[in-house]
Motif scaffolding. Structure first.
Motif, PDB file in Angstrom:
ATOM      1  N   UNK A 195       0.848  -1.198   0.000  1.00 46.94           N
ATOM      2  CA  UNK A 195       0.000   0.000   0.000  1.00 46.94           C
ATOM      3  C   UNK A 195       0.886   1.251   0.000  1.00 46.94           C
ATOM      4  N   UNK A 196       1.970   1.200   0.766  1.00 47.23           N
ATOM      5  CA  UNK A 196       2.930   2.317   0.773  1.00 47.23           C
ATOM      6  C   UNK A 196       3.491   2.545  -0.620  1.00 47.23           C
ATOM      7  N   UNK A 197       3.891   1.452  -1.266  1.00 49.22           N
ATOM      8  CA  UNK A 197       4.487   1.570  -2.611  1.00 49.22           C
ATOM      9  C   UNK A 197       3.479   2.190  -3.578  1.00 49.22           C
ATOM     10  N   UNK A 198       2.232   1.724  -3.500  1.00 48.16           N
ATOM     11  CA  UNK A 198       1.201   2.246  -4.399  1.00 48.16           C
ATOM     12  C   UNK A 198       0.922   3.734  -4.134  1.00 48.16           C
ATOM     13  N   UNK A 199       0.860   4.069  -2.854  1.00 43.45           N
ATOM     14  CA  UNK A 199       0.554   5.465  -2.503  1.00 43.45           C
ATOM     15  C   UNK A 199       1.641   6.446  -2.935  1.00 43.45           C
ATOM     16  N   UNK A 200       2.848   5.929  -3.163  1.00 45.85           N
ATOM     17  CA  UNK A 200       3.901   6.806  -3.672  1.00 45.85           C
ATOM     18  C   UNK A 200       3.434   7.528  -4.930  1.00 45.85           C
ATOM     19  N   UNK A 201       2.702   6.816  -5.780  1.00 39.95           N
ATOM     20  CA  UNK A 201       2.312   7.413  -7.060  1.00 39.95           C
ATOM     21  C   UNK A 201       1.364   8.611  -6.879  1.00 39.95           C
ATOM     22  N   UNK A 202       0.388   8.459  -6.005  1.00 36.64           N
ATOM     23  CA  UNK A 202      -0.576   9.567  -5.818  1.00 36.64           C
ATOM     24  C   UNK A 202       0.120  10.787  -5.211  1.00 36.64           C
ATOM     25  N   UNK A 203       1.083  10.509  -4.322  1.00 39.28           N
ATOM     26  CA  UNK A 203       1.822  11.628  -3.727  1.00 39.28           C
ATOM     27  C   UNK A 203       2.711  12.311  -4.773  1.00 39.28           C
ATOM     28  N   UNK A 204       3.400  11.511  -5.595  1.00 48.53           N
ATOM     29  CA  UNK A 204       4.256  12.137  -6.634  1.00 48.53           C
ATOM     30  C   UNK A 204       3.388  12.991  -7.539  1.00 48.53           C
ATOM     31  N   UNK A 205       2.202  12.489  -7.880  1.00 49.28           N
ATOM     32  CA  UNK A 205       1.310  13.251  -8.763  1.00 49.28           C
ATOM     33  C   UNK A 205       0.922  14.576  -8.107  1.00 49.28           C
ATOM     34  N   UNK A 206       0.589  14.502  -6.808  1.00 47.33           N
ATOM     35  CA  UNK A 206       0.189  15.728  -6.101  1.00 47.33           C
ATOM     36  C   UNK A 206       1.377  16.695  -6.003  1.00 47.33           C
ATOM     37  N   UNK A 207       2.578  16.157  -5.831  1.00 43.32           N
ATOM     38  CA  UNK A 207       3.772  17.014  -5.766  1.00 43.32           C
ATOM     39  C   UNK A 207       4.004  17.677  -7.135  1.00 43.32           C
ATOM     40  N   UNK A 208       3.824  16.909  -8.190  1.00 42.03           N
ATOM     41  CA  UNK A 208       4.000  17.478  -9.544  1.00 42.03           C
ATOM     42  C   UNK A 208       3.008  18.607  -9.775  1.00 42.03           C
ATOM     43  N   UNK A 209       1.765  18.366  -9.407  1.00 45.65           N
ATOM     44  CA  UNK A 209       0.738  19.419  -9.585  1.00 45.65           C
ATOM     45  C   UNK A 209       1.122  20.649  -8.760  1.00 45.65           C
ATOM     46  N   UNK A 210       1.622  20.412  -7.551  1.00 46.32           N
ATOM     47  CA  UNK A 210       2.019  21.517  -6.669  1.00 46.32           C
ATOM     48  C   UNK A 210       3.156  22.350  -7.280  1.00 46.32           C
ATOM     49  N   UNK A 211       4.225  21.679  -7.741  1.00 48.60           N
ATOM     50  CA  UNK A 211       5.370  22.472  -8.228  1.00 48.60           C
ATOM     51  C   UNK A 211       5.091  23.102  -9.591  1.00 48.60           C
ATOM     52  N   UNK A 212       4.193  22.499 -10.351  1.00 51.53           N
ATOM     53  CA  UNK A 212       3.945  23.024 -11.711  1.00 51.53           C
ATOM     54  C   UNK A 212       2.871  24.108 -11.736  1.00 51.53           C
ATOM     55  N   UNK A 213       2.134  24.231 -10.600  1.00 54.81           N
ATOM     56  CA  UNK A 213       1.060  25.235 -10.574  1.00 54.81           C
ATOM     57  C   UNK A 213       1.669  26.635 -10.547  1.00 54.81           C
ATOM     58  N   UNK A 214       1.179  27.486 -11.424  1.00 55.61           N
ATOM     59  CA  UNK A 214       1.721  28.863 -11.505  1.00 55.61           C
ATOM     60  C   UNK A 214       1.206  29.713 -10.334  1.00 55.61           C
TER      61      UNK A 214
END
Ligand code: CP
Ligand code: NVA
Length: 297
Positions: free
Chosen positions: A278-297
């Motif tokens: 479950x930890x391994x799987x949740x890595x993906x949702x967190x990376x996605x949220x981090x990407x959205x965070x850093x890419x948001x203007x």
């Protein structure tokens, strides 16, 4: 410009927002299919990776973006052909953000200070913030209220523990840090800076695990470390006996990769209390949220 270097650079509100986006993506991925459309993520791994590589790669593609994996030597990111800052300037003409995994935390911090391209820390010798945010998501899913969770870390004083301590300093949950004394003494001055009433150091795993409902561990020797410290970890293997001293609802967490028979026995790693996949799987949702965070203007 936004970067993601260390958890203690953030306010609680910002981490709450990243976790909340991760939960929303997990629940309804379709709503995010074009969140990173036309954006390109660069990945640089100077050390091995399975989970971080896959979760960033697949995660970005599921947000409609594209991914390029770059080899430091091939693009001259090793400061030999041209300065890393010059490479970054050129990269910024083609890509929108850069994740780096290396053995040089200072370099990642310095590159982020240039504010040329959003930089994400994909693990350094100092910290592993993406991992701990993913783990916090897992904890929140397993326990409705993280405030009642007593976490115990049994293992080395390493990058994953540091990010966990940074998170504890923001959320103030109970955290027992159990590290062999011979190792801990080298980090005592660092630990004192973060210490508070809910963050304790103990030398004995059996003592440390009492009342805990979340046991975390990691390898005893991290990637890139030359010192073989395994001799200090007598009685530190998370086994059935240690699990039995914790609360009944205890979960077992490990960022993986695991050395079976060293920091954890196979029966615990594969057992019913283990949430490692479950930890391994949740890595993906967190990376996605981090990407959205850093890419948001
Ligand atoms: N947990 C983790 O970061 O795994 P990898 O080293 O395989 O990316
Ligand atoms: N502490 C480990 C974590 C691996 C994900 C290492 O740095 O090797």
């Amino acid at each position: 410009m936004k970067h993601f270097i260390d958890i203690n650079n953030f306010k609680k509100k910002e981490i709450d927002e990243i976790i909340s986006v991760a939960k929303k993506i997990k629940k309804n991925p379709k709503n995010y299919f074009s969140s990173c459309k036309d954006k390109t993520l660069g990945l640089i791994f100077e050390k091995q990776s399975l989970r971080t590589r896959l979760s960033f790669n697949v995660g970005m593609q599921k947000l409609g973006g594209s991914v390029l994996e770059l080899q430091s030597k091939d693009i001259g990111f090793d400061n030999k052909r041209e300065k890393a800052e010059d490479v970054l300037n050129v990269l910024s003409q083609y890509i929108d953000c850069l994740m780096i995994r290396n053995n040089n935390h200072k370099q990642i911090v310095n590159l982020s200070k240039e504010n040329i391209l959003p930089i994400i820390n994909g693990l350094t010798e100092y910290s592993h913030p993406c991992q701990i945010l993913g783990d916090f998501l897992t904890i929140q899913e397993k326990f409705k209220n993280y405030k009642n969770v007593n976490i115990v870390w049994i293992g080395d004083y390493n990058n994953v523990l540091r990010s966990l301590i940074h998170l504890q300093n923001i959320y103030d949950f109970k955290l027992n840090v159990v590290v062999p004394n011979q190792i801990f003494k080298n980090y005592e001055n660092e630990f004192i800076k973060f210490k508070n009433k809910n963050l304790k150091y103990l030398a004995d795993p059996i003592e440390g695990v009492k009342k805990s409902n979340c046991i975390m561990t990691d390898v005893w020797v991290s990637m890139g470390e030359k010192n073989n410290k395994t001799k200090y970890f007598k009685n530190f293997t998370v086994n059935k006996k240690i699990m039995s001293k914790a609360e009944k609802n205890v979960i077992f967490m490990h960022c993986l990769p695991a050395k079976r028979g060293q920091e954890v026995t196979s029966d615990v790693l594969d057992g019913k209390n283990s949430v490692v996949l479950m930890q391994a799987k949740n890595r993906m949702y967190i990376q996605q949220a981090i990407l959205i965070y850093v890419l948001k203007k």
